[in-house]
Motif scaffolding. Structure first.
Motif, mmCIF file in Angstrom:
data_model
loop_
_atom_site.group_PDB
_atom_site.id
_atom_site.type_symbol
_atom_site.label_atom_id
_atom_site.label_comp_id
_atom_site.label_asym_id
_atom_site.label_seq_id
_atom_site.Cartn_x
_atom_site.Cartn_y
_atom_site.Cartn_z
ATOM 1 N N ASP A 155 54.172 26.644 42.673
ATOM 2 C CA ASP A 155 52.861 26.910 43.215
ATOM 3 C C ASP A 155 52.079 27.585 42.232
ATOM 4 O OD1 ASP A 155 52.917 24.979 45.323
ATOM 5 O OD2 ASP A 155 53.346 26.601 46.857
ATOM 6 N N TRP A 202 46.604 30.940 43.012
ATOM 7 C CA TRP A 202 45.173 30.978 42.913
ATOM 8 C C TRP A 202 44.701 32.081 43.715
ATOM 9 C CZ3 TRP A 202 42.973 28.320 39.325
ATOM 10 C CH2 TRP A 202 43.523 26.949 38.821
ATOM 11 N N GLU A 203 45.243 32.493 44.718
ATOM 12 C CA GLU A 203 44.651 33.402 45.638
ATOM 13 C C GLU A 203 45.122 34.902 45.313
ATOM 14 O OE1 GLU A 203 46.407 30.902 46.778
ATOM 15 O OE2 GLU A 203 44.958 29.804 48.239
ATOM 16 N N SER A 234 39.822 24.184 42.521
ATOM 17 C CA SER A 234 38.997 24.327 43.624
ATOM 18 C C SER A 234 39.731 25.225 44.818
ATOM 19 C CB SER A 234 38.637 22.859 44.207
ATOM 20 O OG SER A 234 39.965 22.064 44.623
ATOM 21 N N LYS A 235 40.858 25.346 44.700
ATOM 22 C CA LYS A 235 41.547 26.093 45.671
ATOM 23 C C LYS A 235 41.247 27.728 45.429
ATOM 24 C CE LYS A 235 45.955 23.202 45.988
ATOM 25 N NZ LYS A 235 47.245 23.355 45.724
ATOM 26 N N LEU A 236 41.171 28.148 44.377
ATOM 27 C CA LEU A 236 40.448 29.338 43.919
ATOM 28 C C LEU A 236 39.207 29.681 44.347
ATOM 29 C CD1 LEU A 236 40.578 32.478 42.809
ATOM 30 C CD2 LEU A 236 40.123 31.147 40.577
ATOM 31 N N ASP A 247 43.444 22.115 39.799
ATOM 32 C CA ASP A 247 43.375 22.664 41.228
ATOM 33 C C ASP A 247 42.298 23.812 41.399
ATOM 34 O OD1 ASP A 247 45.098 20.855 42.410
ATOM 35 O OD2 ASP A 247 46.803 22.056 41.939
ATOM 36 N N THR A 256 37.795 27.955 46.941
ATOM 37 C CA THR A 256 37.496 27.952 48.094
ATOM 38 C C THR A 256 37.944 29.100 48.833
ATOM 39 O OG1 THR A 256 37.677 25.551 48.277
ATOM 40 C CG2 THR A 256 38.174 26.684 50.319
ATOM 41 N N ALA A 257 39.221 29.654 48.329
ATOM 42 C CA ALA A 257 39.573 31.065 48.846
ATOM 43 C C ALA A 257 38.636 32.145 48.402
ATOM 44 C CB ALA A 257 40.869 31.180 48.116
#
Length: 181
Positions: A169, A172-173, A29-31, A27, A33-34
Motif C-alpha cells: 500500500d 497516502w494518509e 483520490s485517496k489522499l 489512487d 478524500t483523507a
C-alpha cells in the motif's frame, strides 16, 4: 493561517497536492478524500506528464470542485486557488525531487514546490522512486538538501511487486500525518 470568509466564517485551510507521473497516482483520490475528512480544502497541481493518463483528471476535479492546474496562468487570469496553508507532493518522482532540490522551476508543479519553501509553507513528500534510481548519488543528495530545508518525507516507496505479485500500500494518509507534527 485561516482568514475570515465573506460569510464571516473562517475558511478551511487549503492544501495543494502536487501529483507526479507515477503509476500509483491513479489512487490520488485517496489522499484528497483523507484531506477533506481532516477538514482541508484541496487543489491539485499536476506535472504535465501526470496529466497524460496517470490519474482520472475528471474525477479528481469533481472531487475537489476545482480545476486541476498544470500550466501557468496569464497575468489577466484569476488565481484559481487561494494561497496554500500546506503542500503535499505525492507521489513524488525521481525527476521532481532532483529538479526541485536543484531549484529548477520549469513546470508549474516544480515552481509551486520551490515557492512554497520560500513562503515558509509546510511541505510533506511521499516519494515514489524505483530502488535503482534511488541508489543514484544525485537523488540521495537531493533528499539531504530538501530535508535540510525542512521538507518532511514519508517512507520511500518503490512500488515493486512482492513475491505474491501484490504491491504494498502507498501510505497516502501519511502525508497528512507529516503535516501535523
Amino acid at each position: 493561517m485561516t482568514e475570515p470568509a465573506v460569510t464571516g466564517q473562517a475558511r478551511k485551510p487549503f492544501l495543494y497536492v502536487v501529483v507526479c507521473a507515477a503509476g500509483i497516482a491513479a489512487d490520488v483520490s485517496k489522499l484528497i478524500t483523507a484531506a477533506q475528512e481532516r477538514d482541508w480544502e484541496v487543489g491539485v497541481i499536476a506535472t504535465p506528464v501526470a496529466m497524460n493518463g496517470f490519474f482520472d483528471t475528471a474525477a479528481v476535479a469533481a472531487l475537489t470542485g476545482r480545476p486541476i492546474r498544470s500550466a501557468w496562468r496569464t497575468p489577466a487570469d484569476p488565481r484559481p486557488f487561494p494561497p496554500p496553508d500546506a503542500v503535499v507532493a505525492a507521489p513524488a518522482t525521481f525527476n521532481t525531487v532532483n529538479k526541485w532540490a536543484a531549484g529548477i522551476a520549469d513546470t508549474l508543479a516544480l515552481a509551486t514546490l520551490c515557492e512554497a519553501y520560500g513562503l515558509g509553507v509546510p511541505i510533506a513528500v511521499l516519494p515514489c522512486v524505483a530502488d535503482a534510481l534511488a541508489a543514484h548519488p544525485a537523488y540521495r543528495d537531493s533528499l539531504l538538501r530538501l530535508r535540510a530545508m525542512g521538507v518532511r518525507f514519508g517512507e520511500p516507496y518503490a512500488g515493486e511487486a512482492g513475491e505474491d505479485g501484490g504491491r504494498p500500500d502507498f501510505g497516502w494518509e501519511r502525508a497528512l500525518d507529516l503535516l501535523d507534527r
